[in-house]
Design a protein around this motif. Structure first.
Motif, PDB file in Angstrom:
ATOM      1  N   GLY A  23     -10.056  -4.882  -7.080  1.00  0.00           N
ATOM      2  CA  GLY A  23      -9.842  -6.360  -7.016  1.00  0.00           C
ATOM      3  C   GLY A  23      -8.365  -6.285  -7.048  1.00  0.00           C
ATOM      4  O   GLY A  23      -7.783  -7.150  -6.254  1.00  0.00           O
ATOM      5  N   SER A  24      -7.777  -5.397  -7.801  1.00  0.00           N
ATOM      6  CA  SER A  24      -6.448  -5.277  -7.855  1.00  0.00           C
ATOM      7  C   SER A  24      -5.658  -5.163  -6.511  1.00  0.00           C
ATOM      8  O   SER A  24      -4.826  -5.636  -5.762  1.00  0.00           O
ATOM      9  N   ALA A  25      -6.177  -3.960  -5.916  1.00  0.00           N
ATOM     10  CA  ALA A  25      -5.937  -3.455  -4.582  1.00  0.00           C
ATOM     11  C   ALA A  25      -6.351  -4.436  -3.380  1.00  0.00           C
ATOM     12  O   ALA A  25      -5.357  -4.721  -2.498  1.00  0.00           O
ATOM     13  N   ILE A  26      -7.374  -5.001  -3.235  1.00  0.00           N
ATOM     14  CA  ILE A  26      -7.725  -5.913  -2.182  1.00  0.00           C
ATOM     15  C   ILE A  26      -7.169  -7.310  -2.474  1.00  0.00           C
ATOM     16  O   ILE A  26      -7.321  -7.900  -3.398  1.00  0.00           O
ATOM     17  N   GLY A  27      -6.378  -7.610  -1.644  1.00  0.00           N
ATOM     18  CA  GLY A  27      -5.629  -9.016  -1.865  1.00  0.00           C
ATOM     19  C   GLY A  27      -4.791  -9.526  -0.554  1.00  0.00           C
ATOM     20  O   GLY A  27      -5.480  -9.368   0.770  1.00  0.00           O
ATOM     21  N   LEU A  28      -3.972 -10.436  -0.470  1.00  0.00           N
ATOM     22  CA  LEU A  28      -3.468 -11.044   0.315  1.00  0.00           C
ATOM     23  C   LEU A  28      -2.866  -9.895   1.532  1.00  0.00           C
ATOM     24  O   LEU A  28      -3.165 -10.071   2.446  1.00  0.00           O
ATOM     25  N   GLY A  29      -2.452  -8.900   0.729  1.00  0.00           N
ATOM     26  CA  GLY A  29      -1.984  -7.636   1.631  1.00  0.00           C
ATOM     27  C   GLY A  29      -3.243  -7.188   2.528  1.00  0.00           C
ATOM     28  O   GLY A  29      -2.814  -6.970   3.839  1.00  0.00           O
ATOM     29  N   ASN A  30      -4.183  -7.175   2.327  1.00  0.00           N
ATOM     30  CA  ASN A  30      -5.362  -6.631   3.187  1.00  0.00           C
ATOM     31  C   ASN A  30      -5.793  -7.885   4.013  1.00  0.00           C
ATOM     32  O   ASN A  30      -6.118  -7.358   5.383  1.00  0.00           O
ATOM     33  N   ILE A  31      -5.827  -9.045   3.874  1.00  0.00           N
ATOM     34  CA  ILE A  31      -6.352 -10.175   4.715  1.00  0.00           C
ATOM     35  C   ILE A  31      -5.375 -10.892   5.501  1.00  0.00           C
ATOM     36  O   ILE A  31      -5.392 -11.208   6.602  1.00  0.00           O
TER      37      ILE A  31
ATOM     38  N   TYR B 111       6.055 -14.967  -6.271  1.00  0.00           N
ATOM     39  CA  TYR B 111       5.714 -15.507  -4.982  1.00  0.00           C
ATOM     40  C   TYR B 111       4.356 -15.356  -4.534  1.00  0.00           C
ATOM     41  O   TYR B 111       3.767 -16.031  -3.698  1.00  0.00           O
ATOM     42  N   TYR B 112       3.753 -14.263  -5.162  1.00  0.00           N
ATOM     43  CA  TYR B 112       2.423 -13.916  -4.474  1.00  0.00           C
ATOM     44  C   TYR B 112       1.376 -15.298  -4.957  1.00  0.00           C
ATOM     45  O   TYR B 112       0.721 -15.681  -4.377  1.00  0.00           O
ATOM     46  N   SER B 113       1.799 -15.836  -6.151  1.00  0.00           N
ATOM     47  CA  SER B 113       0.964 -17.032  -6.754  1.00  0.00           C
ATOM     48  C   SER B 113       1.345 -18.303  -5.632  1.00  0.00           C
ATOM     49  O   SER B 113       0.500 -19.181  -5.513  1.00  0.00           O
TER      50      SER B 113
ATOM     51  N   PHE C 213       1.500   1.140   0.109  1.00  0.00           N
ATOM     52  CA  PHE C 213       2.105   1.125  -1.213  1.00  0.00           C
ATOM     53  C   PHE C 213       1.435  -0.387  -1.777  1.00  0.00           C
ATOM     54  O   PHE C 213       0.841  -0.507  -2.920  1.00  0.00           O
ATOM     55  N   PHE C 214       1.917  -1.229  -1.001  1.00  0.00           N
ATOM     56  CA  PHE C 214       1.828  -2.647  -1.452  1.00  0.00           C
ATOM     57  C   PHE C 214       0.033  -2.804  -1.640  1.00  0.00           C
ATOM     58  O   PHE C 214      -0.428  -3.478  -2.384  1.00  0.00           O
ATOM     59  N   THR C 215      -0.786  -2.560  -0.635  1.00  0.00           N
ATOM     60  CA  THR C 215      -2.115  -2.861  -0.637  1.00  0.00           C
ATOM     61  C   THR C 215      -2.785  -1.981  -1.843  1.00  0.00           C
ATOM     62  O   THR C 215      -3.861  -2.707  -2.361  1.00  0.00           O
ATOM     63  N   LEU C 216      -2.365  -0.696  -2.203  1.00  0.00           N
ATOM     64  CA  LEU C 216      -3.122  -0.168  -3.316  1.00  0.00           C
ATOM     65  C   LEU C 216      -2.388  -0.526  -4.753  1.00  0.00           C
ATOM     66  O   LEU C 216      -2.925   0.016  -5.525  1.00  0.00           O
ATOM     67  N   SER C 217      -1.712  -1.605  -4.615  1.00  0.00           N
ATOM     68  CA  SER C 217      -1.084  -1.975  -6.038  1.00  0.00           C
ATOM     69  C   SER C 217      -0.309  -0.824  -6.754  1.00  0.00           C
ATOM     70  O   SER C 217      -0.191  -0.731  -7.784  1.00  0.00           O
ATOM     71  N   LEU C 218       0.408  -0.242  -5.915  1.00  0.00           N
ATOM     72  CA  LEU C 218       1.181   0.988  -6.507  1.00  0.00           C
ATOM     73  C   LEU C 218       2.502   0.989  -6.719  1.00  0.00           C
ATOM     74  O   LEU C 218       3.148   0.099  -6.073  1.00  0.00           O
ATOM     75  N   GLY C 219       2.975   1.762  -7.607  1.00  0.00           N
ATOM     76  CA  GLY C 219       4.695   1.613  -7.763  1.00  0.00           C
ATOM     77  C   GLY C 219       5.012   0.679  -8.591  1.00  0.00           C
ATOM     78  O   GLY C 219       6.463   0.508  -9.001  1.00  0.00           O
ATOM     79  N   MET C 220       4.253   0.271  -9.411  1.00  0.00           N
ATOM     80  CA  MET C 220       4.661  -0.963 -10.485  1.00  0.00           C
ATOM     81  C   MET C 220       3.635  -0.802 -11.803  1.00  0.00           C
ATOM     82  O   MET C 220       4.031  -1.608 -12.603  1.00  0.00           O
ATOM     83  N   GLY C 221       2.836   0.255 -11.788  1.00  0.00           N
ATOM     84  CA  GLY C 221       2.397   0.317 -13.184  1.00  0.00           C
ATOM     85  C   GLY C 221       0.876  -0.433 -13.294  1.00  0.00           C
ATOM     86  O   GLY C 221       0.344  -0.593 -14.324  1.00  0.00           O
ATOM     87  N   ALA C 222       0.461  -1.143 -12.059  1.00  0.00           N
ATOM     88  CA  ALA C 222      -0.865  -1.888 -12.206  1.00  0.00           C
ATOM     89  C   ALA C 222      -1.863  -1.114 -12.383  1.00  0.00           C
ATOM     90  O   ALA C 222      -2.504  -1.181 -13.396  1.00  0.00           O
ATOM     91  N   MET C 223      -1.855   0.242 -11.764  1.00  0.00           N
ATOM     92  CA  MET C 223      -3.065   1.219 -11.731  1.00  0.00           C
ATOM     93  C   MET C 223      -2.953   1.971 -13.135  1.00  0.00           C
ATOM     94  O   MET C 223      -3.914   2.162 -13.834  1.00  0.00           O
TER      95      MET C 223
END
Ligand code: PFF
Length: 460
Positions: free
Chosen positions: A23-31, A106-108, A225-235
Protein backbone atom coordinates in the motif's frame (compact mmCIF):
# COMPACT_ATOMS: atom_id res chain seq x y z
CA UNK A 1 -3.58 -6.18 19.84
CA UNK A 2 -0.27 -7.95 19.37
CA UNK A 3 2.56 -6.39 21.33
CA UNK A 4 6.11 -7.59 21.46
CA UNK A 5 8.32 -7.58 24.53
CA UNK A 6 9.06 -3.88 24.11
CA UNK A 7 5.34 -3.12 24.12
CA UNK A 8 5.47 -2.28 20.46
CA UNK A 9 2.55 -3.11 18.22
CA UNK A 10 3.09 -5.81 15.60
CA UNK A 11 1.34 -6.71 12.36
CA UNK A 12 -1.08 -9.50 13.07
CA UNK A 13 -0.40 -11.42 9.90
CA UNK A 14 2.14 -11.72 7.15
CA UNK A 15 -0.48 -10.73 4.60
CA UNK A 16 -1.27 -7.65 6.67
CA UNK A 17 2.37 -6.58 6.54
CA UNK A 18 2.70 -7.25 2.82
CA UNK A 19 -0.48 -5.31 2.07
CA UNK A 20 0.65 -2.39 4.22
CA UNK A 21 4.07 -2.25 2.54
CA UNK A 22 2.50 -2.72 -0.90
CA UNK A 23 0.00 0.00 0.00
CA UNK A 24 2.89 2.32 0.76
CA UNK A 25 4.66 1.44 -2.46
CA UNK A 26 1.62 1.58 -4.74
CA UNK A 27 0.64 5.21 -4.97
CA UNK A 28 0.51 8.27 -7.17
CA UNK A 29 3.92 7.22 -8.45
CA UNK A 30 2.48 4.09 -10.04
CA UNK A 31 -0.70 5.46 -11.53
CA UNK A 32 0.24 9.03 -12.31
CA UNK A 33 3.97 9.02 -13.04
CA UNK A 34 4.93 5.55 -14.23
CA UNK A 35 2.67 5.38 -17.29
CA UNK A 36 3.78 8.69 -18.73
CA UNK A 37 7.51 8.24 -18.19
CA UNK A 38 7.26 4.82 -19.82
CA UNK A 39 5.19 6.08 -22.72
CA UNK A 40 7.63 8.86 -23.45
CA UNK A 41 10.83 7.11 -22.38
CA UNK A 42 11.05 4.28 -24.88
CA UNK A 43 8.16 1.92 -24.04
CA UNK A 44 9.23 -1.70 -23.74
CA UNK A 45 12.92 -0.77 -23.69
CA UNK A 46 12.31 1.59 -20.82
CA UNK A 47 10.37 -1.11 -19.04
CA UNK A 48 13.37 -3.41 -19.20
CA UNK A 49 15.66 -0.80 -17.67
CA UNK A 50 13.04 -0.06 -15.04
CA UNK A 51 12.70 -3.73 -14.11
CA UNK A 52 16.48 -4.03 -13.79
CA UNK A 53 16.49 -0.98 -11.50
CA UNK A 54 13.62 -2.34 -9.43
CA UNK A 55 15.20 -5.75 -8.90
CA UNK A 56 18.88 -4.90 -8.63
CA UNK A 57 18.69 -1.56 -6.87
CA UNK A 58 15.26 -1.21 -5.30
CA UNK A 59 14.85 -4.74 -4.03
CA UNK A 60 18.13 -4.94 -2.06
CA UNK A 61 17.45 -1.58 -0.44
CA UNK A 62 13.97 -2.65 0.51
CA UNK A 63 15.31 -5.81 2.15
CA UNK A 64 17.91 -3.73 3.96
CA UNK A 65 15.45 -1.15 5.26
CA UNK A 66 12.98 -3.75 6.48
CA UNK A 67 15.80 -5.66 8.15
CA UNK A 68 17.16 -2.64 10.02
CA UNK A 69 13.62 -1.86 11.19
CA UNK A 70 12.88 -5.36 12.39
CA UNK A 71 16.23 -5.76 14.10
CA UNK A 72 15.94 -2.55 16.08
CA UNK A 73 12.14 -2.26 16.45
CA UNK A 74 12.49 1.48 16.22
CA UNK A 75 11.75 4.52 14.07
CA UNK A 76 14.49 5.54 11.58
CA UNK A 77 16.40 7.82 13.96
CA UNK A 78 16.19 5.39 16.89
CA UNK A 79 17.18 2.52 14.61
CA UNK A 80 20.47 4.07 13.52
CA UNK A 81 21.17 5.14 17.10
CA UNK A 82 20.60 1.58 18.30
CA UNK A 83 22.91 0.00 15.72
CA UNK A 84 25.64 2.65 15.83
CA UNK A 85 25.50 4.40 19.20
CA UNK A 86 27.46 7.62 19.67
CA UNK A 87 27.97 8.16 15.99
CA UNK A 88 26.46 10.61 13.52
CA UNK A 89 24.62 7.84 11.62
CA UNK A 90 21.35 8.81 13.25
CA UNK A 91 21.40 11.77 10.84
CA UNK A 92 20.45 9.34 8.06
CA UNK A 93 17.31 8.57 10.05
CA UNK A 94 16.74 12.27 10.56
CA UNK A 95 16.98 12.84 6.82
CA UNK A 96 14.32 10.15 6.42
CA UNK A 97 11.98 11.79 8.89
CA UNK A 98 12.50 15.13 7.15
CA UNK A 99 11.81 13.54 3.75
CA UNK A 100 8.61 11.96 5.04
CA UNK A 101 7.50 15.35 6.21
CA UNK A 102 8.31 17.17 2.96
CA UNK A 103 6.96 14.48 0.63
CA UNK A 104 3.70 14.17 2.53
CA UNK A 105 3.16 17.93 2.41
CA UNK A 106 2.85 17.99 -1.40
CA UNK A 107 1.70 14.41 -1.84
CA UNK A 108 -1.38 15.37 0.13
CA UNK A 109 -2.06 18.32 -2.19
CA UNK A 110 -2.14 15.95 -5.18
CA UNK A 111 -4.15 13.44 -3.11
CA UNK A 112 -6.61 16.27 -2.46
CA UNK A 113 -6.98 16.95 -6.22
CA UNK A 114 -7.66 13.29 -6.67
CA UNK A 115 -10.42 13.29 -4.03
CA UNK A 116 -11.93 16.39 -5.61
CA UNK A 117 -11.95 14.72 -9.02
CA UNK A 118 -14.03 11.83 -7.64
CA UNK A 119 -16.75 14.38 -7.00
CA UNK A 120 -16.13 16.22 -10.23
CA UNK A 121 -16.67 12.93 -12.07
CA UNK A 122 -19.90 12.14 -10.22
CA UNK A 123 -21.16 15.69 -10.69
CA UNK A 124 -20.66 15.34 -14.43
CA UNK A 125 -18.39 18.33 -14.58
CA UNK A 126 -15.77 16.61 -16.73
CA UNK A 127 -18.35 17.03 -19.46
CA UNK A 128 -19.76 20.44 -18.80
CA UNK A 129 -17.53 22.37 -16.40
CA UNK A 130 -20.71 23.19 -14.51
CA UNK A 131 -21.57 25.45 -11.63
CA UNK A 132 -21.35 22.39 -9.41
CA UNK A 133 -17.71 22.29 -10.30
CA UNK A 134 -17.05 25.88 -9.35
CA UNK A 135 -19.09 25.76 -6.20
CA UNK A 136 -17.75 22.65 -4.56
CA UNK A 137 -14.36 22.01 -6.01
CA UNK A 138 -12.94 24.67 -8.21
CA UNK A 139 -9.92 24.07 -10.42
CA UNK A 140 -6.42 23.12 -9.41
CA UNK A 141 -5.61 26.73 -10.13
CA UNK A 142 -8.23 28.00 -7.68
CA UNK A 143 -7.07 29.36 -4.35
CA UNK A 144 -9.29 27.79 -1.72
CA UNK A 145 -10.81 24.62 -3.17
CA UNK A 146 -7.55 22.67 -3.46
CA UNK A 147 -6.49 23.73 0.05
CA UNK A 148 -9.75 22.44 1.48
CA UNK A 149 -9.26 19.12 -0.31
CA UNK A 150 -5.67 18.99 0.87
CA UNK A 151 -7.06 19.37 4.38
CA UNK A 152 -9.63 16.60 3.85
CA UNK A 153 -6.90 14.31 2.57
CA UNK A 154 -4.69 15.02 5.58
CA UNK A 155 -7.64 14.48 7.92
CA UNK A 156 -8.19 10.99 6.50
CA UNK A 157 -4.49 10.23 6.82
CA UNK A 158 -4.38 11.49 10.41
CA UNK A 159 -7.51 9.48 11.27
CA UNK A 160 -5.94 6.22 10.12
CA UNK A 161 -2.54 6.79 11.72
CA UNK A 162 -3.97 7.88 15.06
CA UNK A 163 -5.87 4.58 15.26
CA UNK A 164 -2.58 2.67 15.38
CA UNK A 165 -0.60 0.12 13.41
CA UNK A 166 -3.09 -2.72 13.59
CA UNK A 167 -6.41 -0.95 14.02
CA UNK A 168 -5.47 1.89 11.71
CA UNK A 169 -2.91 0.92 9.07
CA UNK A 170 -3.45 -2.81 8.83
CA UNK A 171 -7.24 -2.63 8.98
CA UNK A 172 -7.48 0.08 6.36
CA UNK A 173 -5.10 -1.59 3.89
CA UNK A 174 -6.91 -4.90 4.27
CA UNK A 175 -10.07 -3.17 3.11
CA UNK A 176 -8.61 -0.71 0.61
CA UNK A 177 -6.01 -2.78 -1.25
CA UNK A 178 -8.43 -5.44 -2.53
CA UNK A 179 -10.74 -2.63 -3.69
CA UNK A 180 -7.77 -1.03 -5.46
CA UNK A 181 -6.97 -4.25 -7.33
CA UNK A 182 -10.61 -4.72 -8.39
CA UNK A 183 -10.94 -1.12 -9.59
CA UNK A 184 -7.74 -1.39 -11.58
CA UNK A 185 -8.88 -4.63 -13.17
CA UNK A 186 -12.24 -3.14 -14.21
CA UNK A 187 -10.54 -0.08 -15.70
CA UNK A 188 -7.97 -2.14 -17.61
CA UNK A 189 -10.72 -4.27 -19.14
CA UNK A 190 -12.77 -1.19 -20.03
CA UNK A 191 -9.81 0.54 -21.62
CA UNK A 192 -8.54 -2.45 -23.58
CA UNK A 193 -11.97 -3.23 -25.03
CA UNK A 194 -12.55 0.25 -26.46
CA UNK A 195 -12.43 0.45 -30.26
CA UNK A 196 -8.98 1.63 -31.28
CA UNK A 197 -7.38 0.50 -28.02
CA UNK A 198 -4.55 -1.39 -29.68
CA UNK A 199 -2.86 1.82 -30.82
CA UNK A 200 -2.52 2.78 -27.18
CA UNK A 201 -0.91 -0.52 -26.30
CA UNK A 202 1.47 -0.08 -29.21
CA UNK A 203 2.41 3.41 -28.00
CA UNK A 204 2.85 2.33 -24.38
CA UNK A 205 5.08 -0.63 -24.99
CA UNK A 206 6.56 -0.08 -28.44
CA UNK A 207 10.29 -0.64 -28.12
CA UNK A 208 11.98 2.52 -29.27
CA UNK A 209 15.71 2.47 -28.66
CA UNK A 210 16.13 6.03 -29.86
CA UNK A 211 14.13 7.27 -26.87
CA UNK A 212 16.28 5.38 -24.44
CA UNK A 213 18.65 8.13 -23.45
CA UNK A 214 20.76 8.59 -20.35
CA UNK A 215 18.00 10.74 -19.12
CA UNK A 216 15.39 8.01 -19.32
CA UNK A 217 17.74 5.57 -17.61
CA UNK A 218 18.14 8.06 -14.77
CA UNK A 219 14.38 8.48 -14.69
CA UNK A 220 13.96 4.74 -14.39
CA UNK A 221 16.29 4.50 -11.41
CA UNK A 222 14.84 7.54 -9.66
CA UNK A 223 11.34 6.21 -10.23
CA UNK A 224 12.29 2.83 -8.78
CA UNK A 225 13.14 4.61 -5.54
CA UNK A 226 10.04 6.69 -5.26
CA UNK A 227 7.67 3.95 -6.29
CA UNK A 228 9.04 1.49 -3.73
CA UNK A 229 8.96 4.12 -0.95
CA UNK A 230 12.69 3.78 -0.40
CA UNK A 231 15.40 6.05 0.93
CA UNK A 232 13.44 7.63 3.76
CA UNK A 233 12.77 4.92 6.30
CA UNK A 234 9.16 4.10 5.41
CA UNK A 235 9.99 0.43 4.86
CA UNK A 236 12.27 0.58 7.89
CA UNK A 237 9.41 1.83 10.04
CA UNK A 238 6.97 -0.77 8.70
CA UNK A 239 9.66 -3.42 9.26
CA UNK A 240 9.90 -2.33 12.88
CA UNK A 241 6.41 -3.72 13.48
CA UNK A 242 7.37 -7.09 12.00
CA UNK A 243 7.90 -10.20 14.08
CA UNK A 244 11.04 -12.32 13.95
CA UNK A 245 9.01 -15.16 12.47
CA UNK A 246 8.64 -13.52 9.08
CA UNK A 247 11.12 -13.90 6.30
CA UNK A 248 12.05 -10.54 4.81
CA UNK A 249 13.44 -11.53 1.38
CA UNK A 250 10.15 -13.30 0.58
CA UNK A 251 7.91 -10.49 1.80
CA UNK A 252 9.93 -7.81 0.00
CA UNK A 253 9.67 -9.81 -3.22
CA UNK A 254 5.88 -9.84 -2.95
CA UNK A 255 5.82 -6.11 -2.35
CA UNK A 256 8.09 -5.37 -5.30
CA UNK A 257 6.07 -7.70 -7.52
CA UNK A 258 2.73 -6.13 -6.60
CA UNK A 259 4.07 -2.63 -7.07
CA UNK A 260 5.42 -3.44 -10.52
CA UNK A 261 2.23 -5.19 -11.56
CA UNK A 262 0.10 -2.19 -10.62
CA UNK A 263 2.42 0.23 -12.41
CA UNK A 264 2.32 -1.76 -15.64
CA UNK A 265 -1.44 -2.29 -15.44
CA UNK A 266 -2.02 1.42 -14.83
CA UNK A 267 -0.53 2.06 -18.26
CA UNK A 268 -2.96 -0.44 -19.77
CA UNK A 269 -5.82 1.36 -18.06
CA UNK A 270 -4.74 4.75 -19.38
CA UNK A 271 -3.13 4.67 -22.83
CA UNK A 272 -5.64 2.56 -24.77
CA UNK A 273 -8.41 4.91 -23.60
CA UNK A 274 -6.37 8.01 -24.43
CA UNK A 275 -5.76 6.71 -27.98
CA UNK A 276 -9.28 5.43 -28.47
CA UNK A 277 -10.56 9.00 -28.19
CA UNK A 278 -7.72 10.58 -30.07
CA UNK A 279 -6.00 12.51 -27.29
CA UNK A 280 -2.32 13.31 -26.94
CA UNK A 281 -0.60 10.66 -24.83
CA UNK A 282 2.53 12.74 -24.36
CA UNK A 283 1.01 15.30 -22.02
CA UNK A 284 3.51 14.32 -19.32
CA UNK A 285 2.51 15.27 -15.83
CA UNK A 286 -0.82 16.66 -17.04
CA UNK A 287 -1.92 13.25 -18.29
CA UNK A 288 -3.94 12.35 -15.21
CA UNK A 289 -5.59 15.59 -14.27
CA UNK A 290 -6.00 17.23 -17.66
CA UNK A 291 -6.03 14.62 -20.42
CA UNK A 292 -7.94 11.89 -18.60
CA UNK A 293 -10.93 14.00 -17.56
CA UNK A 294 -11.26 14.97 -21.23
CA UNK A 295 -11.14 11.28 -22.15
CA UNK A 296 -13.85 10.43 -19.60
CA UNK A 297 -15.98 13.25 -20.94
CA UNK A 298 -16.02 11.49 -24.32
CA UNK A 299 -16.40 7.94 -23.11
CA UNK A 300 -19.84 6.32 -22.82
CA UNK A 301 -20.59 6.06 -19.07
CA UNK A 302 -17.56 8.29 -18.61
CA UNK A 303 -18.84 9.74 -15.33
CA UNK A 304 -18.93 6.26 -13.86
CA UNK A 305 -15.50 5.23 -15.13
CA UNK A 306 -14.05 8.59 -14.16
CA UNK A 307 -15.41 8.05 -10.68
CA UNK A 308 -13.79 4.59 -10.53
CA UNK A 309 -10.47 5.93 -11.79
CA UNK A 310 -10.18 8.77 -9.29
CA UNK A 311 -11.37 6.52 -6.50
CA UNK A 312 -8.53 4.17 -7.46
CA UNK A 313 -6.05 7.04 -7.49
CA UNK A 314 -7.28 8.34 -4.13
CA UNK A 315 -7.06 4.93 -2.47
CA UNK A 316 -3.55 4.48 -3.81
CA UNK A 317 -2.61 7.92 -2.50
CA UNK A 318 -4.08 7.38 0.97
CA UNK A 319 -2.36 4.05 1.57
CA UNK A 320 0.96 5.69 0.66
CA UNK A 321 0.36 8.86 2.63
CA UNK A 322 -0.22 6.92 5.82
CA UNK A 323 3.24 5.40 5.55
CA UNK A 324 4.76 8.85 5.14
CA UNK A 325 3.01 10.15 8.24
CA UNK A 326 3.82 6.97 10.15
CA UNK A 327 7.56 7.60 9.75
CA UNK A 328 7.30 10.96 11.48
CA UNK A 329 4.76 9.81 14.07
CA UNK A 330 6.84 6.74 14.97
CA UNK A 331 9.74 9.08 15.67
CA UNK A 332 7.60 11.35 17.86
CA UNK A 333 6.14 8.41 19.77
CA UNK A 334 9.44 6.54 20.29
CA UNK A 335 11.81 9.41 20.89
CA UNK A 336 9.73 12.36 22.05
CA UNK A 337 7.38 10.13 24.07
CA UNK A 338 4.29 11.71 22.61
CA UNK A 339 1.07 9.72 22.48
CA UNK A 340 0.16 8.36 19.07
CA UNK A 341 -3.03 10.38 18.84
CA UNK A 342 -1.49 13.73 19.72
CA UNK A 343 1.57 13.07 17.55
CA UNK A 344 -0.65 12.22 14.57
CA UNK A 345 -2.80 15.30 14.95
CA UNK A 346 -0.02 17.79 15.67
CA UNK A 347 2.35 16.54 12.99
CA UNK A 348 -0.47 16.08 10.51
CA UNK A 349 -1.58 19.67 10.97
CA UNK A 350 1.96 21.00 10.59
CA UNK A 351 2.32 18.97 7.38
CA UNK A 352 -0.95 20.47 6.17
CA UNK A 353 0.34 23.99 6.74
CA UNK A 354 3.71 23.27 5.11
CA UNK A 355 1.88 21.89 2.06
CA UNK A 356 -0.24 25.00 1.52
CA UNK A 357 2.39 26.91 -0.50
CA UNK A 358 2.75 24.01 -2.94
CA UNK A 359 -0.99 24.22 -3.54
CA UNK A 360 -0.89 28.00 -3.91
CA UNK A 361 1.96 27.61 -6.39
CA UNK A 362 -0.78 27.08 -9.01
CA UNK A 363 -2.61 30.26 -8.08
CA UNK A 364 -1.45 33.25 -6.03
CA UNK A 365 2.12 32.04 -5.60
CA UNK A 366 2.65 31.07 -9.22
CA UNK A 367 5.35 33.70 -9.60
CA UNK A 368 7.61 31.93 -7.15
CA UNK A 369 9.82 29.42 -8.89
CA UNK A 370 13.02 27.58 -8.11
CA UNK A 371 15.24 26.50 -11.00
CA UNK A 372 12.26 27.15 -13.22
CA UNK A 373 9.94 24.85 -11.28
CA UNK A 374 6.73 25.74 -9.47
CA UNK A 375 6.60 25.15 -5.72
CA UNK A 376 5.09 21.67 -5.82
CA UNK A 377 7.61 20.51 -8.42
CA UNK A 378 10.36 22.03 -6.28
CA UNK A 379 9.34 20.03 -3.20
CA UNK A 380 9.11 16.98 -5.44
CA UNK A 381 12.49 17.59 -7.03
CA UNK A 382 14.31 18.11 -3.74
CA UNK A 383 12.88 14.95 -2.24
CA UNK A 384 13.14 12.78 -5.34
CA UNK A 385 16.46 13.91 -6.72
CA UNK A 386 18.28 14.69 -3.51
CA UNK A 387 16.77 13.36 -0.29
CA UNK A 388 15.66 9.88 -1.35
CA UNK A 389 18.79 8.89 -3.30
CA UNK A 390 21.00 10.30 -0.56
CA UNK A 391 19.04 8.41 2.09
CA UNK A 392 19.20 5.19 0.06
CA UNK A 393 22.92 5.60 -0.62
CA UNK A 394 23.79 6.17 3.03
CA UNK A 395 21.56 3.32 4.17
CA UNK A 396 23.41 0.95 1.84
CA UNK A 397 26.80 2.12 3.01
CA UNK A 398 25.70 1.80 6.60
CA UNK A 399 24.35 -1.72 6.17
CA UNK A 400 27.18 -2.82 3.87
CA UNK A 401 30.12 -1.49 5.84
CA UNK A 402 29.14 -0.29 9.31
CA UNK A 403 26.65 -2.88 10.45
CA UNK A 404 28.12 -5.27 7.90
CA UNK A 405 26.52 -6.97 4.93
CA UNK A 406 26.86 -10.38 6.60
CA UNK A 407 24.96 -9.25 9.69
CA UNK A 408 22.33 -7.65 7.54
CA UNK A 409 21.85 -10.73 5.38
CA UNK A 410 21.77 -13.03 8.39
CA UNK A 411 19.16 -10.90 10.06
CA UNK A 412 17.09 -10.62 6.87
CA UNK A 413 17.06 -14.39 6.42
CA UNK A 414 15.68 -15.11 9.88
CA UNK A 415 12.25 -16.65 9.85
CA UNK A 416 10.75 -19.19 7.53
CA UNK A 417 10.85 -18.53 3.85
CA UNK A 418 11.73 -20.02 0.52
CA UNK A 419 14.00 -17.23 -0.63
CA UNK A 420 17.15 -16.05 1.14
CA UNK A 421 19.66 -13.37 0.31
CA UNK A 422 23.34 -14.28 0.07
CA UNK A 423 26.65 -13.23 -1.46
CA UNK A 424 25.10 -11.55 -4.44
CA UNK A 425 23.07 -9.36 -2.11
CA UNK A 426 26.27 -8.35 -0.31
CA UNK A 427 27.92 -7.34 -3.55
CA UNK A 428 24.88 -5.34 -4.58
CA UNK A 429 24.73 -3.64 -1.22
CA UNK A 430 28.40 -2.80 -0.94
CA UNK A 431 29.32 -1.92 -4.50
CA UNK A 432 26.73 -1.88 -7.23
CA UNK A 433 23.82 -0.12 -5.56
CA UNK A 434 25.84 2.73 -4.00
CA UNK A 435 27.65 3.42 -7.27
CA UNK A 436 24.42 3.35 -9.26
CA UNK A 437 22.64 5.68 -6.86
CA UNK A 438 25.56 8.05 -6.70
CA UNK A 439 25.69 8.38 -10.48
CA UNK A 440 21.95 8.86 -10.71
CA UNK A 441 21.95 11.51 -8.04
CA UNK A 442 24.82 13.56 -9.44
CA UNK A 443 23.63 13.38 -13.02
CA UNK A 444 20.06 14.11 -12.05
CA UNK A 445 21.11 17.27 -10.24
CA UNK A 446 23.51 18.34 -12.98
CA UNK A 447 20.87 17.82 -15.59
CA UNK A 448 18.42 20.13 -13.89
CA UNK A 449 21.07 22.80 -13.32
CA UNK A 450 22.34 22.49 -16.87
CA UNK A 451 18.86 22.89 -18.31
CA UNK A 452 18.03 25.85 -16.11
CA UNK A 453 21.24 27.83 -16.39
CA UNK A 454 21.86 26.79 -19.98
CA UNK A 455 25.41 25.77 -19.22
CA UNK A 456 25.50 23.70 -22.37
CA UNK A 457 27.35 20.86 -20.66
CA UNK A 458 28.21 18.08 -23.09
CA UNK A 459 26.33 14.85 -22.64
CA UNK A 460 22.98 16.25 -21.43
N1 PFF B 1 5.62 4.96 -3.21
C1 PFF B 1 4.72 6.08 -3.29
C2 PFF B 1 4.23 6.22 -4.71
O1 PFF B 1 4.69 5.53 -5.62
O2 PFF B 1 3.38 7.07 -4.94
C3 PFF B 1 5.31 7.36 -2.78
C4 PFF B 1 6.04 7.25 -1.47
C5 PFF B 1 5.36 6.79 -0.35
C6 PFF B 1 7.37 7.57 -1.39
C7 PFF B 1 6.03 6.63 0.83
C8 PFF B 1 8.05 7.42 -0.22
C9 PFF B 1 7.37 6.93 0.88
F1 PFF B 1 7.99 6.78 1.99
Amino acid sequence: MDLNEQNREQWVSRVGFILAAAGSAIGLGNIWRFPYITGTGGGAVFLIVYLLAIFFIGYPIMVTEMTIGRKTQRNPIGAFKALAPNSPWWLVGALGVLSGFVILSYYSVVGGWSLAYIFKAIGGSFVTGTAFDELFIGQISATWGPIIWHFVFMAITIGIISAGVVKGIQKSVQILMPILFILLFVLVVRSLTLPGASKGVAFYLRPDFSLLTWRSVLNAVAQSFFTLSLGMGAMLTYGSYLSQKENIPDSALSVVGLDTLVAVLAGFAIFPAVFAFGFDPGAGAGLTFITLPAVFAEMPLGAFFGFLFFLLLSIAAVTSAISLLEVVVAYAVDELKMTRVSASIIIGLIVFVVGIPSSLGYSVLSDITFLGMDLLDTYDWISNCVFLPLGGLLTCIFAGYVWGSRNTAEEANKGEGSFKVGDFYSILLKVIVPIAIFIVMIFGILETLNAHFEWGLPFF
